[in-house]
Design a protein around this motif. Structure first.
Motif, PDB file in Angstrom:
ATOM      1  N   VAL A 208       0.847  -1.210   0.000  1.00  0.00           N
ATOM      2  CA  VAL A 208       0.000   0.000   0.000  1.00  0.00           C
ATOM      3  C   VAL A 208       0.881   1.258   0.000  1.00  0.00           C
ATOM      4  O   VAL A 208       0.626   2.214  -0.748  1.00  0.00           O
ATOM      5  CB  VAL A 208      -0.941  -0.002   1.226  1.00  0.00           C
ATOM      6  CG1 VAL A 208      -1.720   1.304   1.319  1.00  0.00           C
ATOM      7  CG2 VAL A 208      -1.911  -1.174   1.141  1.00  0.00           C
ATOM      8  N   ILE A 209       1.930   1.232   0.812  1.00  0.00           N
ATOM      9  CA  ILE A 209       2.810   2.399   0.907  1.00  0.00           C
ATOM     10  C   ILE A 209       3.515   2.658  -0.429  1.00  0.00           C
ATOM     11  O   ILE A 209       3.559   3.788  -0.914  1.00  0.00           O
ATOM     12  CB  ILE A 209       3.841   2.185   2.040  1.00  0.00           C
ATOM     13  CG1 ILE A 209       3.157   2.329   3.400  1.00  0.00           C
ATOM     14  CG2 ILE A 209       4.996   3.165   1.932  1.00  0.00           C
ATOM     15  CD1 ILE A 209       3.998   1.826   4.554  1.00  0.00           C
ATOM     16  N   ILE A 210       4.070   1.584  -1.030  1.00  0.00           N
ATOM     17  CA  ILE A 210       4.760   1.764  -2.324  1.00  0.00           C
ATOM     18  C   ILE A 210       3.750   2.251  -3.373  1.00  0.00           C
ATOM     19  O   ILE A 210       4.051   3.125  -4.183  1.00  0.00           O
ATOM     20  CB  ILE A 210       5.458   0.463  -2.773  1.00  0.00           C
ATOM     21  CG1 ILE A 210       6.599   0.119  -1.806  1.00  0.00           C
ATOM     22  CG2 ILE A 210       6.008   0.596  -4.196  1.00  0.00           C
ATOM     23  CD1 ILE A 210       7.327  -1.173  -2.130  1.00  0.00           C
ATOM     24  N   GLY A 211       2.551   1.695  -3.339  1.00  0.00           N
ATOM     25  CA  GLY A 211       1.527   2.124  -4.296  1.00  0.00           C
ATOM     26  C   GLY A 211       1.170   3.587  -4.123  1.00  0.00           C
ATOM     27  O   GLY A 211       1.203   4.363  -5.080  1.00  0.00           O
ATOM     28  N   LEU A 212       0.877   3.988  -2.889  1.00  0.00           N
ATOM     29  CA  LEU A 212       0.396   5.357  -2.651  1.00  0.00           C
ATOM     30  C   LEU A 212       1.493   6.412  -2.813  1.00  0.00           C
ATOM     31  O   LEU A 212       1.246   7.514  -3.306  1.00  0.00           O
ATOM     32  CB  LEU A 212      -0.201   5.470  -1.244  1.00  0.00           C
ATOM     33  CG  LEU A 212      -1.542   4.781  -1.007  1.00  0.00           C
ATOM     34  CD1 LEU A 212      -1.962   4.902   0.443  1.00  0.00           C
ATOM     35  CD2 LEU A 212      -2.628   5.374  -1.891  1.00  0.00           C
ATOM     36  N   PHE A 419      -3.211   0.231  -5.655  1.00  0.00           N
ATOM     37  CA  PHE A 419      -3.088   1.413  -4.804  1.00  0.00           C
ATOM     38  C   PHE A 419      -2.327   2.541  -5.510  1.00  0.00           C
ATOM     39  O   PHE A 419      -2.459   3.701  -5.126  1.00  0.00           O
ATOM     40  CB  PHE A 419      -2.465   1.048  -3.452  1.00  0.00           C
ATOM     41  CG  PHE A 419      -3.503   0.557  -2.486  1.00  0.00           C
ATOM     42  CD1 PHE A 419      -4.237   1.448  -1.722  1.00  0.00           C
ATOM     43  CD2 PHE A 419      -3.807  -0.788  -2.392  1.00  0.00           C
ATOM     44  CE1 PHE A 419      -5.237   1.007  -0.876  1.00  0.00           C
ATOM     45  CE2 PHE A 419      -4.803  -1.245  -1.540  1.00  0.00           C
ATOM     46  CZ  PHE A 419      -5.527  -0.341  -0.782  1.00  0.00           C
ATOM     47  N   GLY A 420      -1.549   2.186  -6.529  1.00  0.00           N
ATOM     48  CA  GLY A 420      -0.941   3.236  -7.350  1.00  0.00           C
ATOM     49  C   GLY A 420      -2.033   4.032  -8.052  1.00  0.00           C
ATOM     50  O   GLY A 420      -2.000   5.272  -8.083  1.00  0.00           O
ATOM     51  N   VAL A 421      -3.020   3.318  -8.594  1.00  0.00           N
ATOM     52  CA  VAL A 421      -4.135   3.987  -9.284  1.00  0.00           C
ATOM     53  C   VAL A 421      -4.980   4.768  -8.271  1.00  0.00           C
ATOM     54  O   VAL A 421      -5.341   5.928  -8.504  1.00  0.00           O
ATOM     55  CB  VAL A 421      -4.989   2.949 -10.054  1.00  0.00           C
ATOM     56  CG1 VAL A 421      -6.186   3.621 -10.689  1.00  0.00           C
ATOM     57  CG2 VAL A 421      -4.147   2.254 -11.119  1.00  0.00           C
ATOM     58  N   ILE A 422      -5.280   4.115  -7.125  1.00  0.00           N
ATOM     59  CA  ILE A 422      -6.065   4.806  -6.090  1.00  0.00           C
ATOM     60  C   ILE A 422      -5.319   6.064  -5.619  1.00  0.00           C
ATOM     61  O   ILE A 422      -5.911   7.140  -5.466  1.00  0.00           O
ATOM     62  CB  ILE A 422      -6.333   3.851  -4.890  1.00  0.00           C
ATOM     63  CG1 ILE A 422      -7.273   2.716  -5.320  1.00  0.00           C
ATOM     64  CG2 ILE A 422      -6.913   4.611  -3.699  1.00  0.00           C
ATOM     65  CD1 ILE A 422      -7.418   1.608  -4.287  1.00  0.00           C
ATOM     66  N   GLY A 423      -4.006   5.924  -5.427  1.00  0.00           N
ATOM     67  CA  GLY A 423      -3.195   7.065  -4.979  1.00  0.00           C
ATOM     68  C   GLY A 423      -3.222   8.198  -5.995  1.00  0.00           C
ATOM     69  O   GLY A 423      -3.267   9.377  -5.635  1.00  0.00           O
TER      70      GLY A 423
END
Lengths: 522, 178
Positions: A208-212, A419-423
């Motif tokens: 999640v952290i890497i994604g966001l 989570f990259g997309v969500i971020g």
């Protein structure tokens, strides 16, 4: 063996040295690339450091944290774009100095005062961390710990977001993510939708952290990239300060190191805010304050001292209380939890040798970064020309492989991309990522302590459960949410704290440099 | 700086940021509200294996509290944006032409890459071939081309070199089974 000797001896190994070397290179590089923040780099590195033991792993992450603090001054001074948000204030005098042919002097002084400020802040860490942790251990039970988590979360929401309500939504989203998986008290499954991966551990912190922080930032750059209008300054001028310049730097250094240490101790407040406040305080106290913002060396000293001096304070809050001092520390907590180290009151009281190891890593990393900054500044300047078609694929593949390395499982890689997309959606719609991550990390701690508090409250009076410390923390939490709302309503001001300070110190009608700077930091 | 230059600079700056959008703000608040209401509803459907003890909270309690808090925040936000004017977005850069396509292709390539990598090994011409190095070189070459890299150095040397570095670092040194 004493804690001091034990802590130091843990550092005497080739592996730790190698890890610090790796952290140094990564930190200086990410600092120098505008758009690649220290938070993103630490999140990325967390992918492969989880396979290491805690001390070598901490050596990589803390060295990145320190070295990024040196590398980010280079683009701030040479192209008026902060390498990370912590060097926003450096642009105010650094770039004008570079335009005046004094880039070399600005870069050298920046590196020297950054190193000295980190050393000062580490003294605070060494002196204050164990007493604060002991105090917290002795007086903090479940209600106080619950209140502390709420306080940390609300401060981050208040600071990081233009809209407090969007910050609250981000925080709630993170807290809900933290509740996915097994409910520890009863073993019931929550929001797992039949997925064994979610049922086992919930969402992976690191994915999640890497994604966001990593992938979302990268995706945003892909959406918005355009040719850089400002070319790096190539004429660097002289490198070393004369005696008069050293003497005039003492006062801003003193003021800003105090500001930096104090701001660092405040949960969630980082180098960006400290740098701007330090620059402003020094300008007011200086005889040459009128020339601040026009290429005054004192301005560079003030900004870089304050932002660097936050490191020790931030580390103190994180390690002693378990509340992240800044966004890098939020990521660091995620990594430490996976190593089985729970930052908080018990960490240093039960493992005091860890304090020595962390302080040793920070100080050695500072020394290495200073030497590397002074020796390699000319070479580092070339990094600014690295084209996106080489930079972006490398970042993306490291995000993917780094996330996979945390569990040797493809599922977190999918989580990370999602989570990259969500971020990215959050970034484009103004919902801050900081409270999401903090909610994810602190959510289970908050729930567990709330649960214990409610059990304690059975049959006991309100004030015997909720102590003055807990009530004060909850009151501060409410204030930290309401104050930005009130001040923004009164001033019709929708900027974040750092944006407000930045605009205040610059003056409202100087949009040219603002434009470059503000766009650079987002 | 003179007034004319100042206005010109402001205008140039404004060109680089997205226009304020009230519609987007309303959508954000509405979508957030819908998601949060779903969380509250889903929380009520969490299967409880046993009743909680007096004073103890069950698995539904915390998500329900969070959902209710979020719903209040989302409703408040919705009311504010419906009443107020458009919100400045000068903390963002404008989406550039081709940016969305570049992002979509990146996502597509990444998903295909992950799907292929999951095969781990394939048998080709009687030999067992590890998938990771092959698909990583292809992904890096594809991405480099997508972002504007041209020539053998960018499209062959860089992907092969970067893959070798990743393989040595993760597989050989850190012993991650890629």
């Amino acid at each position: 063996m004493s804690a001091f000797a034990e802590g130091l001896s843990a550092l005497i190994s080739l592996q730790v040295l190698w890890c610090m070397g790796l952290g140094l290179v990564l930190g200086l590089m990410v600092g120098a690339f505008p758009g690649v923040t220290a938070t993103m780099a630490v999140a990325l590195a967390a992918g492969f450091t989880l396979t290491l033991d805690p001390i070598p792993g901490l050596a990589v992450l803390l060295t990145i944290y320190v070295a990024a603090n040196f590398g980010d001054r280079i683009p701030a001074i040479l192209i008026n774009t902060p390498g990370t948000p912590a060097s926003i204030a450096t642009t105010l005098d650094g770039y004008p100095m570079a335009k005046n042919g004094q880039a070399g002097l600005a870069l050298t002084m920046s590196a020297i005062v950054s190193a000295l400020a980190i050393v000062v802040s580490m003294v605070v860490f060494v002196v204050a961390a164990i007493p604060i942790a002991t105090l917290a251990r002795d007086y903090f039970r479940s209600p106080e710990l619950f209140a502390l988590v709420v306080f940390g979360l609300t401060v981050m929401i208040g600071i990081s977001s233009r809209s407090v309500l969007k910050g609250v939504l981000g925080g709630v989203f993170g807290l809900v993510l933290g509740s996915v998986g097994l409910y520890a008290a009863t073993g019931d499954q929550r929001f797992t939708f039949g997925s064994p991966n979610l049922a086992q551990d919930g969402f992976s912190f690191i994915a999640v952290i890497i994604g966001l922080f990593g992938v979302a930032e990268l995706f945003d750059q892909m959406l918005t990239a355009h040719e850089r209008k400002v070319k790096p300054i190539s004429s660097l001028g002289r490198w070393w300060p004369n005696r008069q310049e050293v003497r005039s730097s003492v006062k801003p250094f003193g003021i800003s190191s105090g500001v930096g240490v104090f701001v660092g101790l405040v949960p969630a407040a980082g180098g960006d805010i400290a740098g701007l406040i330090g620059w402003d305080r020094s300008r007011r106290a200086s005889k040459t304050g009128a020339t601040y913002g026009k290429g005054n060396l004192e301005g560079v000293v003030a900004a870089d001292t304050a932002s660097s001096a936050t490191l020790g304070g931030s580390l103190t809050t994180t390690m002693a209380l378990g509340i992240p001092g800044d966004s890098v520390m939020a990521v660091m907590i995620g990594s430490m939890l996976i190593w089985g180290l729970q930052p908080g009151p018990r960490l240093f009281t039960e493992q005091p040798e860890l304090l020595v190891s962390i302080a040793g890593i920070m100080l050695f990393a500072t020394l290495l970064s200073l030497v590397a900054s002074l020796a390699r500044l000319r070479g580092m300047v070339r990094l600014l020309d690295t084209p996106n078609h080489l930079l972006w694929p490398v970042i993306l593949i490291f995000c993917i492989v780094g996330t996979y390395a945390t569990t040797n499982n493809i599922f977190p890689v999918g989580t990370m991309l999602a989570f990259g997309v969500i971020g990215l959606v959050f970034k484009r719609t103004g919902i801050p990522a900081g409270p999401v991550v903090l909610g994810l990390i602190l959510g289970p701690i908050a729930e567990e302590n709330l649960s214990r508090t409610l059990v304690l409250a059975q049959g006991d009076s309100f004030f015997s459960v909720w102590s003055p410390i807990a009530l004060a923390l909850l009151l501060f939490s409410v204030t930290s949410l309401i104050w930005p709302l009130l001040s923004r309503l009164l001033r019709h001001d929708r900027r974040t704290l750092s944006e407000s300070i930045a605009d205040d110190v610059r003056g409202a009608d100087e949009p040219t440099d603002d434009a470059t700077t503000t766009r650079g930091i987002q | 700086m003179s007034g004319t230059q100042n206005s010109q600079a402001v205008a140039e700056y404004r060109e680089g940021v997205p226009a304020p959008s009230r519609r987007m703000e309303v959508m954000v608040a509405a979508v957030a509200l819908a998601i949060i209401v779903s969380v509250v509803l889903l929380a009520q459907q969490i299967e409880l294996r046993r009743e909680s003890a007096p004073g103890q909270i069950d698995a539904r309690f915390w998500p329900t509290v969070l959902g209710c808090t979020g719903a209040v925040a989302a409703l408040w936000r919705l009311a504010l944006v419906l009443r107020g004017g458009p919100v400045e977005r000068d903390d963002l850069e404008r989406v550039q032409p081709g940016g969305a396509g570049r992002l979509a292709m990146t996502l597509l390539l990444s998903v295909v890459y992950v799907a292929l990598w999951e095969q781990r090994t394939v048998v080709a011409a009687g030999f067992q071939v590890q998938v990771f190095p092959v698909v990583t070189v292809l992904l890096l070459a594809g991405l480099t081309w997508l972002y504007g890299g041209r020539g053998w150095r960018a499209l062959i040397l860089f992907p092969v070199g970067a893959t070798a570095l990743i393989y040595v670092l993760f597989h050989t040194l850190l012993r991650i089974p890629l």
